[in-house]
Design a protein around this motif. Structure first.
Motif, PDB file in Angstrom:
ATOM      1  N   MET A 203      76.580  69.122  42.601  1.00 32.98           N
ATOM      2  CA  MET A 203      76.053  70.376  43.161  1.00 32.98           C
ATOM      3  C   MET A 203      74.550  70.461  42.919  1.00 32.98           C
ATOM      4  O   MET A 203      74.079  70.293  41.800  1.00 32.98           O
ATOM      5  CB  MET A 203      76.743  71.590  42.519  1.00 32.98           C
ATOM      6  CG  MET A 203      76.219  72.930  43.015  1.00 32.98           C
ATOM      7  SD  MET A 203      76.944  74.349  42.139  1.00 32.98           S
ATOM      8  CE  MET A 203      78.657  74.203  42.644  1.00 32.98           C
ATOM      9  N   ASN A 204      73.788  70.719  43.977  1.00 34.01           N
ATOM     10  CA  ASN A 204      72.348  70.861  43.853  1.00 34.01           C
ATOM     11  C   ASN A 204      71.988  72.208  43.234  1.00 34.01           C
ATOM     12  O   ASN A 204      72.578  73.234  43.577  1.00 34.01           O
ATOM     13  CB  ASN A 204      71.680  70.752  45.222  1.00 34.01           C
ATOM     14  CG  ASN A 204      71.662  69.333  45.746  1.00 34.01           C
ATOM     15  OD1 ASN A 204      71.353  68.404  45.003  1.00 34.01           O
ATOM     16  ND2 ASN A 204      71.995  69.144  47.010  1.00 34.01           N
ATOM     17  N   THR A 205      71.021  72.185  42.333  1.00 36.37           N
ATOM     18  CA  THR A 205      70.554  73.399  41.679  1.00 36.37           C
ATOM     19  C   THR A 205      69.173  73.765  42.200  1.00 36.37           C
ATOM     20  O   THR A 205      68.260  72.918  42.213  1.00 36.37           O
ATOM     21  CB  THR A 205      70.482  73.217  40.151  1.00 36.37           C
ATOM     22  OG1 THR A 205      71.784  72.893  39.669  1.00 36.37           O
ATOM     23  CG2 THR A 205      69.990  74.488  39.474  1.00 36.37           C
ATOM     24  N   VAL A 206      69.024  75.015  42.640  1.00 30.95           N
ATOM     25  CA  VAL A 206      67.761  75.503  43.184  1.00 30.95           C
ATOM     26  C   VAL A 206      67.192  76.565  42.250  1.00 30.95           C
ATOM     27  O   VAL A 206      67.899  77.494  41.852  1.00 30.95           O
ATOM     28  CB  VAL A 206      67.952  76.100  44.601  1.00 30.95           C
ATOM     29  CG1 VAL A 206      66.620  76.632  45.135  1.00 30.95           C
ATOM     30  CG2 VAL A 206      68.536  75.061  45.549  1.00 30.95           C
ATOM     31  N   LEU A 207      65.931  76.415  41.903  1.00 29.08           N
ATOM     32  CA  LEU A 207      65.245  77.395  41.075  1.00 29.08           C
ATOM     33  C   LEU A 207      64.449  78.328  41.986  1.00 29.08           C
ATOM     34  O   LEU A 207      63.585  77.885  42.746  1.00 29.08           O
ATOM     35  CB  LEU A 207      64.298  76.687  40.099  1.00 29.08           C
ATOM     36  CG  LEU A 207      63.396  77.587  39.245  1.00 29.08           C
ATOM     37  CD1 LEU A 207      64.208  78.524  38.372  1.00 29.08           C
ATOM     38  CD2 LEU A 207      62.454  76.724  38.396  1.00 29.08           C
ATOM     39  N   VAL A 208      64.729  79.624  41.909  1.00 24.26           N
ATOM     40  CA  VAL A 208      64.046  80.634  42.719  1.00 24.26           C
ATOM     41  C   VAL A 208      63.093  81.405  41.817  1.00 24.26           C
ATOM     42  O   VAL A 208      63.521  82.070  40.873  1.00 24.26           O
ATOM     43  CB  VAL A 208      65.048  81.601  43.384  1.00 24.26           C
ATOM     44  CG1 VAL A 208      64.298  82.648  44.221  1.00 24.26           C
ATOM     45  CG2 VAL A 208      66.035  80.832  44.254  1.00 24.26           C
ATOM     46  N   VAL A 209      61.803  81.312  42.109  1.00 33.15           N
ATOM     47  CA  VAL A 209      60.780  81.915  41.247  1.00 33.15           C
ATOM     48  C   VAL A 209      60.037  82.985  42.038  1.00 33.15           C
ATOM     49  O   VAL A 209      59.269  82.691  42.953  1.00 33.15           O
ATOM     50  CB  VAL A 209      59.788  80.846  40.750  1.00 33.15           C
ATOM     51  CG1 VAL A 209      58.890  81.441  39.665  1.00 33.15           C
ATOM     52  CG2 VAL A 209      60.511  79.612  40.239  1.00 33.15           C
ATOM     53  N   ASP A 210      60.254  84.238  41.668  1.00 35.15           N
ATOM     54  CA  ASP A 210      59.603  85.362  42.354  1.00 35.15           C
ATOM     55  C   ASP A 210      59.676  86.580  41.445  1.00 35.15           C
ATOM     56  O   ASP A 210      60.714  86.801  40.805  1.00 35.15           O
ATOM     57  CB  ASP A 210      60.305  85.647  43.692  1.00 35.15           C
ATOM     58  CG  ASP A 210      59.452  86.474  44.643  1.00 35.15           C
ATOM     59  OD1 ASP A 210      58.977  87.565  44.230  1.00 35.15           O
ATOM     60  OD2 ASP A 210      59.263  86.043  45.793  1.00 35.15           O
ATOM     61  N   ASP A 211      58.604  87.355  41.380  1.00 34.82           N
ATOM     62  CA  ASP A 211      58.621  88.538  40.513  1.00 34.82           C
ATOM     63  C   ASP A 211      59.363  89.705  41.154  1.00 34.82           C
ATOM     64  O   ASP A 211      59.632  90.704  40.496  1.00 34.82           O
ATOM     65  CB  ASP A 211      57.190  88.958  40.140  1.00 34.82           C
ATOM     66  CG  ASP A 211      56.362  89.330  41.363  1.00 34.82           C
ATOM     67  OD1 ASP A 211      56.486  88.645  42.392  1.00 34.82           O
ATOM     68  OD2 ASP A 211      55.582  90.289  41.280  1.00 34.82           O
TER      69      ASP A 211
END
Length: 226
Positions: A1-9
């Motif tokens: 399973m691919n892991t996606v990092l979502v970076v947003d305030d």
């Protein structure tokens, strides 16, 4: 399973992206700024990063530079800024793609899939010798180029220009830099030389050279491959 990092305030934006990604079977990790993102990257295997530009503590541009010091993970940058210079800045710091807010979540999802697919294809080959750009395959070791499976005959200079642009998708290269990198001599007044070779390249790899799909002109700056 691919892991996606979502970076947003913005937690609402993170939530929306999270829902769309999880519905497609991706694992999602969230971070509120660049510093949190760096902490995650150092401890978790991440396959793709969605990175906002404007954030407190550490913004997306600074975070992108830091990430590139330790990782080649694909990065899609998000920003409310629409000026071309902001896009150029984001991509020249190492981002692989760029989207303007507000964005269509389905388009973002499509770009996520495209980046992960590209990484998957590269992983099957020697990533040091193979460059994949859409339907264009550049083999540095074999000095060959194929487009949609068809061999494309390039001169050594044309190949070197294409390899240079394709090695950093999205990054803008000035005529000066292209000339000095490929010809390995001072630029002088050689703008037409680069322009002619770019035109010849487009004739060979573009379906419509006047509306290029691969080699784009950034007026007043240089050339890039998206």
């Amino acid at each position: 399973m691919n892991t996606v990092l979502v970076v947003d305030d913005d937690s609402e934006i993170r939530d929306v992206i999270n829902v769309y990604l999880r519905n497609e079977g991706y694992r999602v990790i969230e971070a509120a700024d660049g510093l949190e993102a760096l902490d995650v990257i150092k401890t978790v295997s991440i396959q793709l990063i969605i990175l906002d530009v404007m954030m407190p503590r550490m913004d997306g541009i600074s975070a992108c530079i830091k990430i590139r010091e330790i990782s080649n993970t694909p990065i899609i940058m998000l920003s409310a800024k629409e000026e071309d210079i902001d896009k150029i800045t984001g991509l020249t710091t190492g981002a692989d793609d760029y989207m303007i807010k507000p964005f269509n979540p389905l388009e973002l999802l499509a770009r996520v899939k495209a980046q992960l697919r590209r990484q998957s294809l590269i992983g099957k080959e020697d990533s040091s010798s193979l460059i994949l750009i859409k339907d264009l395959v550049i083999d540095k070791d074999k000095h060959s180029v194929t487009l949609k499976g068809n061999n494309i005959s390039l001169t050594p200079l044309e190949f070197s220009i294409l390899e240079l642009l394709a090695s950093r998708p999205g990054q803008v290269f000035s005529s000066n830099r292209i000339y000095e990198t490929v010809w390995k001599e001072p630029f002088g007044n050689s703008d037409n030389t680069v322009m002619v070779h770019i035109r010849n390249l487009r004739e060979k790899i573009e379906e419509s050279p006047r509306e290029p799909h691969y080699i784009k002109t950034v007026w007043g700056v240089g050339y890039k491959i998206d």
